[in-house]
Scaffold this motif. Structure first.
Motif, PDB file in Angstrom:
ATOM      1  N   ASP A   1      40.733  52.929  44.935  1.00 47.25           N
ATOM      2  CA  ASP A   1      40.650  53.912  43.863  1.00 47.25           C
ATOM      3  C   ASP A   1      40.779  53.288  42.302  1.00 47.25           C
ATOM      4  OD1 ASP A   1      40.777  55.988  42.208  1.00 47.25           O
ATOM      5  OD2 ASP A   1      43.149  56.842  42.731  1.00 47.25           O
ATOM      6  N   ILE A   2      39.239  53.318  41.845  1.00 47.75           N
ATOM      7  CA  ILE A   2      39.170  52.766  40.562  1.00 47.75           C
ATOM      8  C   ILE A   2      39.150  53.901  39.501  1.00 47.75           C
ATOM      9  CG2 ILE A   2      37.858  50.844  41.482  1.00 47.75           C
ATOM     10  CD1 ILE A   2      35.362  51.965  40.670  1.00 47.75           C
ATOM     11  N   ALA A   3      39.729  54.975  39.618  1.00 50.84           N
ATOM     12  CA  ALA A   3      39.688  55.960  38.730  1.00 50.84           C
ATOM     13  C   ALA A   3      40.197  55.462  37.221  1.00 50.84           C
ATOM     14  CB  ALA A   3      40.354  57.132  39.039  1.00 50.84           C
ATOM     15  N   GLY A   4      41.302  54.694  37.426  1.00 52.46           N
ATOM     16  CA  GLY A   4      42.174  54.226  36.399  1.00 52.46           C
ATOM     17  C   GLY A   4      41.579  53.155  35.471  1.00 52.46           C
ATOM     18  N   LEU A   5      40.397  52.531  36.109  1.00 49.64           N
ATOM     19  CA  LEU A   5      39.689  51.429  35.390  1.00 49.64           C
ATOM     20  C   LEU A   5      38.274  52.098  34.901  1.00 49.64           C
ATOM     21  CD1 LEU A   5      39.378  48.489  34.821  1.00 49.64           C
ATOM     22  CD2 LEU A   5      38.409  48.184  37.115  1.00 49.64           C
ATOM     23  N   GLN A   6      37.737  53.096  35.524  1.00 48.26           N
ATOM     24  CA  GLN A   6      36.588  53.546  34.886  1.00 48.26           C
ATOM     25  C   GLN A   6      36.241  54.143  33.764  1.00 48.26           C
ATOM     26  OE1 GLN A   6      35.774  55.906  38.393  1.00 48.26           O
ATOM     27  NE2 GLN A   6      33.933  55.323  38.960  1.00 48.26           N
TER      28      GLN A   6
ATOM     29  N   VAL B   1      35.290  33.643  43.482  1.00 47.03           N
ATOM     30  CA  VAL B   1      35.131  34.890  44.281  1.00 47.03           C
ATOM     31  C   VAL B   1      36.405  34.866  45.460  1.00 47.03           C
ATOM     32  CG1 VAL B   1      33.453  33.897  45.768  1.00 47.03           C
ATOM     33  CG2 VAL B   1      33.342  36.288  45.530  1.00 47.03           C
ATOM     34  N   CYS B   2      36.562  36.179  45.936  1.00 46.23           N
ATOM     35  CA  CYS B   2      37.801  36.383  46.774  1.00 46.23           C
ATOM     36  C   CYS B   2      37.223  37.326  47.696  1.00 46.23           C
ATOM     37  CB  CYS B   2      39.033  36.411  45.756  1.00 46.23           C
ATOM     38  SG  CYS B   2      38.885  38.073  45.151  1.00 46.23           S
ATOM     39  N   ASP B   3      37.927  37.314  48.911  1.00 43.86           N
ATOM     40  CA  ASP B   3      37.884  38.268  49.960  1.00 43.86           C
ATOM     41  C   ASP B   3      39.176  39.439  49.585  1.00 43.86           C
ATOM     42  OD1 ASP B   3      35.923  37.565  51.534  1.00 43.86           O
ATOM     43  OD2 ASP B   3      37.406  36.201  52.666  1.00 43.86           O
ATOM     44  N   GLY B   4      38.487  40.685  49.610  1.00 46.19           N
ATOM     45  CA  GLY B   4      39.565  41.878  49.418  1.00 46.19           C
ATOM     46  C   GLY B   4      40.244  42.182  48.054  1.00 46.19           C
ATOM     47  N   GLY B   5      39.895  41.244  47.063  1.00 48.99           N
ATOM     48  CA  GLY B   5      40.447  41.309  45.681  1.00 48.99           C
ATOM     49  C   GLY B   5      39.466  41.851  44.781  1.00 48.99           C
TER      50      GLY B   5
ATOM     51  N   LYS C   1      46.657  43.881  37.702  1.00 54.64           N
ATOM     52  CA  LYS C   1      48.304  43.596  37.881  1.00 54.64           C
ATOM     53  C   LYS C   1      48.989  45.045  38.380  1.00 54.64           C
ATOM     54  CE  LYS C   1      51.726  42.355  34.252  1.00 54.64           C
ATOM     55  NZ  LYS C   1      52.485  41.462  35.281  1.00 54.64           N
ATOM     56  N   ASP C   2      48.361  46.063  37.887  1.00 54.11           N
ATOM     57  CA  ASP C   2      48.994  47.205  38.445  1.00 54.11           C
ATOM     58  C   ASP C   2      48.917  47.434  39.970  1.00 54.11           C
ATOM     59  OD1 ASP C   2      49.917  47.674  35.997  1.00 54.11           O
ATOM     60  OD2 ASP C   2      48.407  49.386  35.388  1.00 54.11           O
ATOM     61  N   THR C   3      47.628  47.079  40.548  1.00 54.90           N
ATOM     62  CA  THR C   3      47.356  47.248  41.697  1.00 54.90           C
ATOM     63  C   THR C   3      47.714  46.036  42.727  1.00 54.90           C
ATOM     64  OG1 THR C   3      44.992  46.299  41.330  1.00 54.90           O
ATOM     65  CG2 THR C   3      45.310  48.734  41.439  1.00 54.90           C
ATOM     66  N   GLY C   4      48.218  45.147  42.228  1.00 56.37           N
ATOM     67  CA  GLY C   4      48.614  43.737  42.948  1.00 56.37           C
ATOM     68  C   GLY C   4      47.392  43.250  43.467  1.00 56.37           C
ATOM     69  N   LEU C   5      46.192  43.664  43.158  1.00 56.00           N
ATOM     70  CA  LEU C   5      45.087  42.956  43.790  1.00 56.00           C
ATOM     71  C   LEU C   5      44.945  41.342  43.515  1.00 56.00           C
ATOM     72  CD1 LEU C   5      42.314  45.453  42.998  1.00 56.00           C
ATOM     73  CD2 LEU C   5      42.944  44.773  45.338  1.00 56.00           C
TER      74      LEU C   5
ATOM     75  N   ARG D   1      55.345  30.291  30.968  1.00 61.62           N
ATOM     76  CA  ARG D   1      55.296  31.316  29.842  1.00 61.62           C
ATOM     77  C   ARG D   1      53.941  31.987  29.801  1.00 61.62           C
ATOM     78  NH1 ARG D   1      55.216  27.608  24.586  1.00 61.62           N
ATOM     79  NH2 ARG D   1      53.875  29.036  23.578  1.00 61.62           N
ATOM     80  N   TYR D   2      52.934  31.966  30.139  1.00 61.56           N
ATOM     81  CA  TYR D   2      51.810  32.637  30.031  1.00 61.56           C
ATOM     82  C   TYR D   2      51.417  33.454  31.073  1.00 61.56           C
ATOM     83  CZ  TYR D   2      51.037  30.934  25.322  1.00 61.56           C
ATOM     84  OH  TYR D   2      51.205  30.824  24.050  1.00 61.56           O
ATOM     85  N   ASP D   3      51.947  32.888  32.455  1.00 64.48           N
ATOM     86  CA  ASP D   3      51.360  33.567  33.758  1.00 64.48           C
ATOM     87  C   ASP D   3      52.524  33.271  34.738  1.00 64.48           C
ATOM     88  OD1 ASP D   3      50.131  34.991  35.586  1.00 64.48           O
ATOM     89  OD2 ASP D   3      48.678  33.276  36.038  1.00 64.48           O
ATOM     90  N   PRO D   4      53.806  33.681  34.583  1.00 64.93           N
ATOM     91  CA  PRO D   4      54.843  33.534  35.305  1.00 64.93           C
ATOM     92  C   PRO D   4      54.604  34.022  37.069  1.00 64.93           C
ATOM     93  CG  PRO D   4      55.453  35.228  33.728  1.00 64.93           C
ATOM     94  CD  PRO D   4      54.175  34.797  33.419  1.00 64.93           C
ATOM     95  N   ASP D   5      54.065  34.955  37.063  1.00 68.91           N
ATOM     96  CA  ASP D   5      53.645  35.410  38.264  1.00 68.91           C
ATOM     97  C   ASP D   5      52.458  34.993  39.118  1.00 68.91           C
ATOM     98  OD1 ASP D   5      56.122  37.103  38.149  1.00 68.91           O
ATOM     99  OD2 ASP D   5      54.907  38.577  37.277  1.00 68.91           O
ATOM    100  N   ASN D   6      51.970  34.014  38.347  1.00 69.85           N
ATOM    101  CA  ASN D   6      50.588  33.295  38.963  1.00 69.85           C
ATOM    102  C   ASN D   6      49.677  34.358  39.247  1.00 69.85           C
ATOM    103  OD1 ASN D   6      49.246  31.068  39.481  1.00 69.85           O
ATOM    104  ND2 ASN D   6      50.253  30.507  41.371  1.00 69.85           N
ATOM    105  N   LEU D   7      49.330  35.299  38.269  1.00 67.18           N
ATOM    106  CA  LEU D   7      48.284  36.121  38.506  1.00 67.18           C
ATOM    107  C   LEU D   7      46.715  35.507  38.652  1.00 67.18           C
ATOM    108  CD1 LEU D   7      47.527  39.481  38.496  1.00 67.18           C
ATOM    109  CD2 LEU D   7      46.813  38.833  36.179  1.00 67.18           C
ATOM    110  N   PHE D   8      46.558  34.411  37.809  1.00 64.95           N
ATOM    111  CA  PHE D   8      45.449  33.623  37.889  1.00 64.95           C
ATOM    112  C   PHE D   8      45.684  32.391  38.779  1.00 64.95           C
ATOM    113  CE2 PHE D   8      45.632  35.729  33.626  1.00 64.95           C
ATOM    114  CZ  PHE D   8      44.636  36.620  33.958  1.00 64.95           C
ATOM    115  N   ARG D   9      45.328  32.530  40.051  1.00 69.11           N
ATOM    116  CA  ARG D   9      45.686  31.567  41.039  1.00 69.11           C
ATOM    117  C   ARG D   9      44.490  30.851  41.644  1.00 69.11           C
ATOM    118  NH1 ARG D   9      48.564  35.618  45.118  1.00 69.11           N
ATOM    119  NH2 ARG D   9      49.908  35.956  43.094  1.00 69.11           N
ATOM    120  N   LEU D  10      43.438  31.557  41.579  1.00 73.30           N
ATOM    121  CA  LEU D  10      42.239  31.204  42.045  1.00 73.30           C
ATOM    122  C   LEU D  10      41.614  30.046  41.173  1.00 73.30           C
ATOM    123  CD1 LEU D  10      40.851  34.144  44.243  1.00 73.30           C
ATOM    124  CD2 LEU D  10      42.151  32.267  45.061  1.00 73.30           C
ATOM    125  N   ASN D  11      41.902  28.933  41.027  1.00 75.02           N
ATOM    126  CA  ASN D  11      41.687  27.940  40.219  1.00 75.02           C
ATOM    127  C   ASN D  11      42.292  26.565  40.750  1.00 75.02           C
ATOM    128  OD1 ASN D  11      44.334  28.022  39.424  1.00 75.02           O
ATOM    129  ND2 ASN D  11      43.544  29.689  38.001  1.00 75.02           N
TER     130      ASN D  11
END
Ligand SMILES: Cc1cc2nc3c(=O)[nH]c(=O)nc-3n(C[C@H](O)[C@H](O)[C@H](O)COP(=O)(O)OP(=O)(O)OC[C@H]3O[C@@H](n4cnc5c(N)ncnc54)[C@H](O)[C@@H]3O)c2cc1C
Length: 461
Positions: free
Chosen positions: A5-10, A80-84, A60-64, A442-452
């Motif tokens: 559901d991408i309504a929130g982003l569209q 690029v990733c699978d499913g995210g 962040k909200d969807t946990g993708l 400090r900038y990304d404590p939950d490791n949202l940006f982890r595909l690197n």
């Protein structure tokens, strides 16, 4: 699983939102390395900063799972990733040169050739990489080794500031005077701290004509050529940058037919200074042994930047390993020649970069980039048209890299595959790695940006 559901982003999104059923999805999910094939649930092609903020908040909200894409040239396919969700910056192409201030601003979707095209209109350049279709974003965030590095340094050594969206979806700037810690971290620390939406660089005069191109010898002459090369570069000025290549001569127009498919050793030069002086500097190399081809000539810098393009097209299957060494000792040369002789695929190649000069004049701790004092950087690339023969090429790459192991000094993060945390730690060195982890907390404590080349937030035990 139902459709996302991408309504929130569209709402208000200026770019394109692509899901698997959309016609452009198939092209958009492809990356440069054809051996990587992943299927994200959503590709958010952002048109500007507001789109990037929305996409980060949505993720962040969807946990993708989040992948961030600049030019899509990550060797291990980390964009690029699978499913995210792929936050794709490739539509963000703005470039503005200020010829008076000698600066340029470039958005995150710019490719190297696009930046060169704009800056060379003013006889200026940002030293970047050696293939025009590489993304400026990923290259810069890892460091950026280039044809002008001995004279001007790494791509990050020209960086003046970045605009960045944090994992909270907040806009911050980083420069020497604003968030200097973050500015230190983005100069080598990759995409770990957020999404850079725009870079500002200092410009330097370059060309527009340079003395550049490769000289080739038969592979049998490689032991002598490399020993001569080692002595010769110990005295050449920083205007000269060289890259040694070992490969089968490609069937390109400038390569005589009888050489096609034959193993050769090449030394490619780029002299970024007065042409007459360059001629004198490269003369001993041109006169060494019996070259089978010499195309080191005066030419536009833009043409030289595109020289390697045909050798690394999109879609082939690629596997690489990289490492730095201090010197080309006799042992290192012998290993190099031994493994060059085993090259099988017409697309596999060794690219061996000269380092030093301006790169080494910046202190190891001044930026996050690791290995400033390295003498040479190996990029060992195995490549095939598709899956056939790919295992063998990967094995060739691994064997070559392992044989050099006793001589490894450091690793360039942009030349890593997915090799695990210890390799990443070694790429930065233990002290800087800890500092980068603190910045990550400090900038990304939950490791949202982890595909690197991931610097996890948890402290090293
Ligand atoms: C053909 C080829 C030639 C190369 N030549 C050179 C060279 O001459 N010199 C050199 O130094 N390196 C070179 N490289 C390595 C290159 O620097 C890396 O592959 C780099 O990651 C490519 O950047 P990209 O934007 O195209 O990659 P992408 O795959 O889009 O991204 C790479 C990584 O950076 C992250 N990222 C991308 N954009 C952003 C952003 N705006 N904000 C935050 N994170 C982001 C991604 O999430 C991913 O983890 C080359 C690679 C290839 C494939």
């Amino acid at each position: 699983m139902g459709a996302l559901d991408i309504a929130g982003l569209q709402d208000g999104f200026r770019g394109e939102l692509l899901r698997p059923e959309d016609p452009d999805y198939e092209d958009a999910r492809r990356v440069w390395n054809g051996s990587i094939s992943r299927f994200p649930a959503l590709i958010a092609r952002c048109a500007g900063v507001a789109d990037v903020i929305s996409a980060v908040r949505f993720a962040k909200d969807t946990g993708l799972l989040v992948a961030v894409r600049g030019g899509g040239h990550s060797y291990p396919g980390l964009s690029v990733c699978d499913g995210g969700i792929v936050i794709d910056l490739s539509l963000m192409k703005g470039i503005r040169v200020d010829p008076e201030a000698l600066t340029v601003r470039a958005q995150a979707g710019v490719l190297l050739g696009e930046l060169d095209r704009e800056t060379q209109a003013f006889g200026l350049a940002v030293p970047s990489g050696i293939v025009t279709h590489t993304g400026l974003s990923g290259l810069t965030l890892g460091g950026g080794i280039n044809w002008l590095q001995r004279k001007y340094g790494l791509t990050i050594d020209q960086l003046l500031s970045v605009d960045l969206i944090t994992a909270e979806g907040e806009f911050v700037k980083a420069s020497a005077s604003e968030n200097p810690d973050l500015f230190w971290g983005v100069r080598g620390g990759g995409g770990n701290f957020g999404i850079v939406t725009e870079f500002e660089f200092r410009l330097n005069p370059v060309g527009p004509t340079v003395l550049a191109g490769p000289i080739f010898w038969p592979i049998e002459e490689a032991p002598n050529v490399l020993r001569f090369y080692r002595e010769w570069i110990s005295e050449t000025p920083d205007e000269l940058m060289t890259i040694v290549t070992n490969r089968k001569a490609p069937p390109l127009a400038f390569v005589p037919r009888e050489l096609h498919g034959k193993l050769v050793v090449g030394v490619a030069c780029c002299y970024a200074g007065p042409l007459e002086e360059g001629e004198k500097v490269v003369k001993p190399l041109k006169e060494f042994g019996s070259p089978v081809l010499d195309v080191c000539v005066s030419k536009p810098y833009l043409a030289h930047q595109a020289m390697f393009d045909p050798s690394f097209p999109h879609g082939r299957w690629y596997y690489i390993r990289g490492c730095d060494v201090a010197q080309l000792t006799d042992e290192v040369i012998d290993i190099t020649v031994d493994h060059a002789l085993r090259i099988n695929s017409p697309f596999s190649a060794l690219t061996l970069w000269q380092r030093g000069g301006a790169v080494a004049r910046v202190g190891e701790d001044e930026t996050a980039f690791g290995g400033r004092s390295a003498g040479h950087t190996y990029n060992i690339t195995g490549a095939t048209e598709g899956s056939e023969g790919f295992d063998e090429e990967q094995q060739w790459v691994r064997n070559f890299w392992s044989a050099l192991e006793p001589y490894h000094t450091s690793f360039y993060v942009n030349f890593l595959m997915e090799e695990g945390e210890e390799r990443i730690r070694r790429a930065y060195g233990a002290k800087k790695y800890d500092r980068l982890k603190a910045l990550k907390r400090r900038y990304d404590p939950d490791n949202l940006f982890r595909l690197n080349q991931n610097i996890g937030p948890t402290a090293t035990a």
